[in-house]
Design a protein around this motif. Structure first.
Motif, PDB file in Angstrom:
ATOM      1  N   ILE A  47       0.843  -1.186   0.000  1.00 44.39           N
ATOM      2  CA  ILE A  47       0.000   0.000   0.000  1.00 44.39           C
ATOM      3  C   ILE A  47       0.883   1.241   0.000  1.00 44.39           C
ATOM      4  N   HIS A  48       0.524   2.219  -0.827  1.00 41.84           N
ATOM      5  CA  HIS A  48       1.172   3.533  -0.795  1.00 41.84           C
ATOM      6  C   HIS A  48       0.103   4.572  -0.455  1.00 41.84           C
ATOM      7  N   ILE A  49       0.429   5.480   0.448  1.00 43.70           N
ATOM      8  CA  ILE A  49      -0.483   6.568   0.798  1.00 43.70           C
ATOM      9  C   ILE A  49       0.029   7.850   0.138  1.00 43.70           C
ATOM     10  N   LEU A  50      -0.826   8.454  -0.676  1.00 41.79           N
ATOM     11  CA  LEU A  50      -0.467   9.656  -1.420  1.00 41.79           C
ATOM     12  C   LEU A  50      -1.122  10.864  -0.762  1.00 41.79           C
ATOM     13  N   VAL A  68       3.634   9.538   1.264  1.00 37.10           N
ATOM     14  CA  VAL A  68       4.043   9.838   2.635  1.00 37.10           C
ATOM     15  C   VAL A  68       4.213   8.582   3.476  1.00 37.10           C
ATOM     16  N   ALA A  69       3.753   7.448   2.980  1.00 34.85           N
ATOM     17  CA  ALA A  69       3.901   6.185   3.705  1.00 34.85           C
ATOM     18  C   ALA A  69       3.712   5.040   2.732  1.00 34.85           C
ATOM     19  N   GLU A  70       4.377   3.924   3.013  1.00 34.50           N
ATOM     20  CA  GLU A  70       4.178   2.715   2.221  1.00 34.50           C
ATOM     21  C   GLU A  70       4.527   1.502   3.068  1.00 34.50           C
ATOM     22  N   GLY A  71       3.967   0.375   2.699  1.00 36.80           N
ATOM     23  CA  GLY A  71       4.251  -0.855   3.408  1.00 36.80           C
ATOM     24  C   GLY A  71       3.240  -1.907   3.060  1.00 36.80           C
TER      25      GLY A  71
END
Length: 236
Positions: free
Chosen positions: A202-205, A211-214
């Protein structure tokens, strides 16, 4: 080798700097979900990758081959597909004609019999005008068209918006099957529960930046959904 690789990708609308130094790698058989608030730049990301954005800077590669300078149709012939929100089917053509129109754009299309093995619920509507089908059925036709061209990377922009829960579940099942056949999937989706159920990462845009991924578990355990999307309940 990554199926799709972005390095320092920037995209602009006029003087507005929408995407700002985005990096992403998508492996064959992987499903990467991109989530974020409205206006974060998610659709712009997909358009930039597909070659539909007027001004794009940075490095884009499809299975190691640079995409810079290639028009959208050339990217499609190379195996990149985008299922956008605003254009799903040719409404006046039958389901079969929609698939045959897609097949005519590539040298080695997937036989229609095999397309129907993946999406058998289209069989009863095979000779119906696609525009007369429900929204969910039309979305299945759109997926069938991308199956027909043997896309190697499929980008989906809000594929379940406004659809019945049963169709949402079905689209998730089809995405999983595509991944099992080594198609790489980049999914932009507001349905957080579906995204977490089928994504490997998952990537948060936010405001044009990741701003975050994992992994889905890492995103949930880190409290990142609540921090960036205001979502308190973890997806089931």
């Amino acid at each position: 080798m990554a199926a799709l690789e972005l390095r320092r990708l920037n995209a602009f609308y006029g003087k507005a700097h929408i995407l700002q130094g985005v990096d992403l790698a998508l492996e064959p058989g992987g499903v990467v979900g991109v989530i974020g608030r409205n206006g974060a730049g998610k659709t712009t990301l997909l358009r930039a990758i597909m070659g539909l954005q007027a001004k794009v800077e940075g490095e884009l590669k499809l299975f190691g081959a640079p995409l810079a300078g290639l028009a959208a149709d050339a990217r499609a012939r190379a195996g990149l597909a985008l299922m956008s929100q605003d254009m799903r089917v040719f409404p006046e053509l039958t389901v079969e004609e929609n698939c045959r129109a897609a097949a005519a754009t590539v040298r080695d299309p997937l036989p229609l019999e095999e397309v129907l093995e993946v999406i058998p619920e289209l069989k009863p509507h095979w000779r119906r005008a696609a525009g007369r089908l429900s929204g969910g059925q039309q979305q299945l036709v759109a997926i069938a068209r991308n199956l027909t061209v043997r896309c190697r990377v499929l980008m989906l922009d809000e594929p379940t918006e406004g659809l019945m829960p049963s169709i949402v579940t079905r689209i998730g099942e089809i995405v999983r099957r595509l991944a099992e056949s080594q198609v790489a999937v980049l999914l932009v989706e507001q349905n957080v529960e579906l995204t977490f159920a089928i994504s490997t990462r998952i990537h948060i845009l936010e405001k044009g930046r990741f701003v975050a991924e994992g992994t889905p578990q890492e995103i949930v355990s880190g409290g990142l959904l609540e921090r960036y999307l205001g979502v308190n309940d973890a997806p089931h």
